[in-house]
Design a protein around this motif. Sequence first.
Motif, PDB file in Angstrom:
ATOM      1  N   ILE A  98       0.529   2.643   8.464  1.00  0.00           N
ATOM      2  CA  ILE A  98      -0.182   2.369   7.222  1.00  0.00           C
ATOM      3  C   ILE A  98       0.351   3.056   6.265  1.00  0.00           C
ATOM      4  O   ILE A  98       0.027   2.525   4.868  1.00  0.00           O
ATOM      5  CB  ILE A  98      -1.634   2.276   7.314  1.00  0.00           C
ATOM      6  CG1 ILE A  98      -2.048   3.751   7.476  1.00  0.00           C
ATOM      7  CG2 ILE A  98      -2.234   1.189   8.291  1.00  0.00           C
ATOM      8  CD1 ILE A  98      -3.452   3.710   7.527  1.00  0.00           C
ATOM      9  N   SER A  99       1.206   4.255   6.265  1.00  0.00           N
ATOM     10  CA  SER A  99       1.793   4.899   5.120  1.00  0.00           C
ATOM     11  C   SER A  99       3.036   5.806   5.809  1.00  0.00           C
ATOM     12  O   SER A  99       2.843   5.766   6.917  1.00  0.00           O
ATOM     13  CB  SER A  99       0.776   5.876   4.613  1.00  0.00           C
ATOM     14  OG  SER A  99       0.397   6.544   5.681  1.00  0.00           O
ATOM     15  N   ARG A 100       3.781   6.211   4.756  1.00  0.00           N
ATOM     16  CA  ARG A 100       4.864   6.973   5.013  1.00  0.00           C
ATOM     17  C   ARG A 100       4.257   8.334   6.129  1.00  0.00           C
ATOM     18  O   ARG A 100       5.018   8.866   6.610  1.00  0.00           O
ATOM     19  CB  ARG A 100       5.610   7.335   3.671  1.00  0.00           C
ATOM     20  CG  ARG A 100       6.501   6.233   3.380  1.00  0.00           C
ATOM     21  CD  ARG A 100       7.517   6.325   2.321  1.00  0.00           C
ATOM     22  NE  ARG A 100       6.954   7.041   1.178  1.00  0.00           N
ATOM     23  CZ  ARG A 100       6.586   6.388   0.285  1.00  0.00           C
ATOM     24  NH1 ARG A 100       6.376   4.846   0.363  1.00  0.00           N
ATOM     25  NH2 ARG A 100       6.149   6.862  -0.946  1.00  0.00           N
ATOM     26  N   ALA A 101       3.064   8.686   5.314  1.00  0.00           N
ATOM     27  CA  ALA A 101       2.678   9.948   5.962  1.00  0.00           C
ATOM     28  C   ALA A 101       2.199   9.820   7.425  1.00  0.00           C
ATOM     29  O   ALA A 101       2.499  10.561   8.253  1.00  0.00           O
ATOM     30  CB  ALA A 101       1.398  10.437   5.313  1.00  0.00           C
ATOM     31  N   VAL A 102       1.647   8.609   7.669  1.00  0.00           N
ATOM     32  CA  VAL A 102       1.407   8.312   9.246  1.00  0.00           C
ATOM     33  C   VAL A 102       2.612   8.216  10.060  1.00  0.00           C
ATOM     34  O   VAL A 102       2.907   9.069  11.068  1.00  0.00           O
ATOM     35  CB  VAL A 102       0.507   6.956   9.293  1.00  0.00           C
ATOM     36  CG1 VAL A 102       0.449   6.622  10.924  1.00  0.00           C
ATOM     37  CG2 VAL A 102      -0.559   7.056   8.844  1.00  0.00           C
ATOM     38  N   VAL A 117       6.895   1.097   8.033  1.00  0.00           N
ATOM     39  CA  VAL A 117       5.514   1.278   7.151  1.00  0.00           C
ATOM     40  C   VAL A 117       5.278  -0.134   6.459  1.00  0.00           C
ATOM     41  O   VAL A 117       6.312  -0.507   5.798  1.00  0.00           O
ATOM     42  CB  VAL A 117       6.005   2.359   6.060  1.00  0.00           C
ATOM     43  CG1 VAL A 117       5.017   2.616   5.139  1.00  0.00           C
ATOM     44  CG2 VAL A 117       6.214   3.574   6.807  1.00  0.00           C
ATOM     45  N   ILE A 118       4.070  -0.281   6.868  1.00  0.00           N
ATOM     46  CA  ILE A 118       3.634  -1.544   5.959  1.00  0.00           C
ATOM     47  C   ILE A 118       2.284  -1.092   5.506  1.00  0.00           C
ATOM     48  O   ILE A 118       1.261  -0.969   6.235  1.00  0.00           O
ATOM     49  CB  ILE A 118       3.199  -2.972   6.817  1.00  0.00           C
ATOM     50  CG1 ILE A 118       4.530  -3.100   7.429  1.00  0.00           C
ATOM     51  CG2 ILE A 118       2.661  -3.817   5.979  1.00  0.00           C
ATOM     52  CD1 ILE A 118       4.510  -4.406   8.556  1.00  0.00           C
ATOM     53  N   HIS A 119       2.125  -0.912   4.085  1.00  0.00           N
ATOM     54  CA  HIS A 119       0.708  -0.442   3.539  1.00  0.00           C
ATOM     55  C   HIS A 119      -0.364  -1.442   3.619  1.00  0.00           C
ATOM     56  O   HIS A 119      -0.057  -2.893   3.508  1.00  0.00           O
ATOM     57  CB  HIS A 119       1.155  -0.096   2.052  1.00  0.00           C
ATOM     58  CG  HIS A 119       1.811   0.911   1.852  1.00  0.00           C
ATOM     59  ND1 HIS A 119       3.047   1.006   0.804  1.00  0.00           N
ATOM     60  CD2 HIS A 119       1.706   2.471   2.267  1.00  0.00           C
ATOM     61  CE1 HIS A 119       3.435   2.299   0.956  1.00  0.00           C
ATOM     62  NE2 HIS A 119       2.667   3.101   1.715  1.00  0.00           N
ATOM     63  N   ASN A 120      -1.559  -0.976   3.743  1.00  0.00           N
ATOM     64  CA  ASN A 120      -2.378  -1.987   3.909  1.00  0.00           C
ATOM     65  C   ASN A 120      -2.739  -2.638   2.286  1.00  0.00           C
ATOM     66  O   ASN A 120      -1.964  -2.116   1.295  1.00  0.00           O
ATOM     67  CB  ASN A 120      -4.024  -1.278   3.752  1.00  0.00           C
ATOM     68  CG  ASN A 120      -4.081  -0.636   5.434  1.00  0.00           C
ATOM     69  OD1 ASN A 120      -3.528  -1.070   6.145  1.00  0.00           O
ATOM     70  ND2 ASN A 120      -5.026   0.290   5.310  1.00  0.00           N
ATOM     71  N   ASN A 311       1.916  -4.500  -5.913  1.00  0.00           N
ATOM     72  CA  ASN A 311       2.455  -3.873  -4.494  1.00  0.00           C
ATOM     73  C   ASN A 311       1.581  -4.014  -3.539  1.00  0.00           C
ATOM     74  O   ASN A 311       2.264  -3.472  -2.251  1.00  0.00           O
ATOM     75  CB  ASN A 311       2.855  -2.600  -4.929  1.00  0.00           C
ATOM     76  CG  ASN A 311       3.885  -2.254  -6.024  1.00  0.00           C
ATOM     77  OD1 ASN A 311       4.791  -3.178  -6.161  1.00  0.00           O
ATOM     78  ND2 ASN A 311       3.684  -1.176  -6.829  1.00  0.00           N
ATOM     79  N   PHE A 312       0.365  -4.315  -3.590  1.00  0.00           N
ATOM     80  CA  PHE A 312      -0.537  -4.003  -2.291  1.00  0.00           C
ATOM     81  C   PHE A 312      -1.530  -5.067  -2.272  1.00  0.00           C
ATOM     82  O   PHE A 312      -2.632  -5.341  -1.678  1.00  0.00           O
ATOM     83  CB  PHE A 312      -1.491  -2.879  -2.656  1.00  0.00           C
ATOM     84  CG  PHE A 312      -0.829  -1.677  -2.771  1.00  0.00           C
ATOM     85  CD1 PHE A 312      -0.313  -0.952  -1.666  1.00  0.00           C
ATOM     86  CD2 PHE A 312      -0.593  -1.096  -4.075  1.00  0.00           C
ATOM     87  CE1 PHE A 312       0.463   0.296  -1.669  1.00  0.00           C
ATOM     88  CE2 PHE A 312       0.271   0.256  -4.166  1.00  0.00           C
ATOM     89  CZ  PHE A 312       0.564   0.854  -2.933  1.00  0.00           C
ATOM     90  N   SER A 313      -0.950  -6.345  -2.183  1.00  0.00           N
ATOM     91  CA  SER A 313      -1.625  -7.786  -1.994  1.00  0.00           C
ATOM     92  C   SER A 313      -1.837  -8.029  -0.681  1.00  0.00           C
ATOM     93  O   SER A 313      -0.889  -7.681   0.445  1.00  0.00           O
ATOM     94  CB  SER A 313      -1.121  -9.005  -2.658  1.00  0.00           C
ATOM     95  OG  SER A 313       0.119  -9.367  -1.900  1.00  0.00           O
ATOM     96  N   ILE A 314      -2.857  -8.698  -0.021  1.00  0.00           N
ATOM     97  CA  ILE A 314      -3.118  -8.862   1.272  1.00  0.00           C
ATOM     98  C   ILE A 314      -1.993 -10.046   1.620  1.00  0.00           C
ATOM     99  O   ILE A 314      -1.515  -9.999   2.879  1.00  0.00           O
ATOM    100  CB  ILE A 314      -4.427  -9.418   1.476  1.00  0.00           C
ATOM    101  CG1 ILE A 314      -4.536  -9.578   3.246  1.00  0.00           C
ATOM    102  CG2 ILE A 314      -4.661 -10.702   0.857  1.00  0.00           C
ATOM    103  CD1 ILE A 314      -4.702  -8.397   3.624  1.00  0.00           C
ATOM    104  N   THR A 315      -1.529 -10.800   0.637  1.00  0.00           N
ATOM    105  CA  THR A 315      -0.516 -11.784   1.171  1.00  0.00           C
ATOM    106  C   THR A 315       0.911 -10.841   1.530  1.00  0.00           C
ATOM    107  O   THR A 315       1.333 -11.456   2.568  1.00  0.00           O
ATOM    108  CB  THR A 315      -0.221 -12.663  -0.026  1.00  0.00           C
ATOM    109  OG1 THR A 315      -1.451 -13.180  -0.190  1.00  0.00           O
ATOM    110  CG2 THR A 315       0.550 -13.796   0.259  1.00  0.00           C
TER     111      THR A 315
END
Length: 331
Positions: A98-102, A117-120, A311-315
């Motif tokens: 869910i993040s580059r950190a993860v 990496v796919i952000h929420n 940048n962070f849409s659920i779509t």
Amino acid sequence: MPRLKRRPVTRGGRAAEHRSAAPGLRTSPGALRATIRLRRLIARLRPAIIHANSSRAHAYTVPAACRRWPVVWHARDLAPLGIAGWFLVRGANRVIAISRAVAKSLARHGDPARVTVIHNGIDAESISPDRIQGDRVRAELGLGAGQPLIGMVGQLVPWKRHPWFLEAAARIASAVPQARFAVAGGDLFGDHPDYESELRARARSLGVTERVRFLGHRADALQLIAACDVLLHPTECEPFGRVILEAMALAKPVVAANAAGPAEIIEHSLSGLLVAPGDIDKMAAAVVGLLQRPEERAPIGARAREQVVRNFSITQTVSRIETVYREVARG
């Protein structure tokens, strides 16, 4: 690949995922039975892909799938996995972080090429200032017109760093005496039964008891965020930070630690403010600056919302996950 059809086989949301973030992977006495039941279910459904939506779910899925079915593991935690990390990474055909950190935290356990990496994402159309207001919550808290409210929203667990919030609150109150503070979130699984009483004792020792409200779990968390003038998110080990997206979608300025997930979401000074992790003075100064210069809050909030929409849409998130599915299905 034919049209995707989804079949959830377990229940659990964001809170359930975070429970699996405890060091190591806890298993219940019925873990073996659960794995056997899951294996039977997989054999009956014969899915094209199994999506394990947390570390705990993946720990059951790996032995249940027996490498006969492709597995996508959705990694949502920053907790140390130890030797279990090797088992989890190698047990997945692909890993969604869910993040580059993860993703970075998983690199030591296996092939980084397996990790995407796919952000929420969130539904910014529904979570918008036009649809969600905080007037009722402000009235509930007895706030006067224009009286600033600084909020912290998240599980009541130690890694969220609530003591840092309280220490910052004491410094903020010295500069802005009319400021009030709200802590929302509960210890959903009862893992830290003494934590809230420890925080209340800390608030007393800091002299902010009358200024800080501990609200517990709130079903109306979005309305609470809408009631705030600033959201303060102090933890330095947040895997992502959905609450930050929610505040930004509501055009609220966020002050967060410049680390892990929040550092990937916020553009410093444009869509929020980032401070050195654990630097209480800078954390408080950032909030005080926003409170004393209200003309800066609205532009930051507006840019924050624009960033979430862009940048962070659920779509976008769903589309990227479906791309992973198709790649895995093709082998």
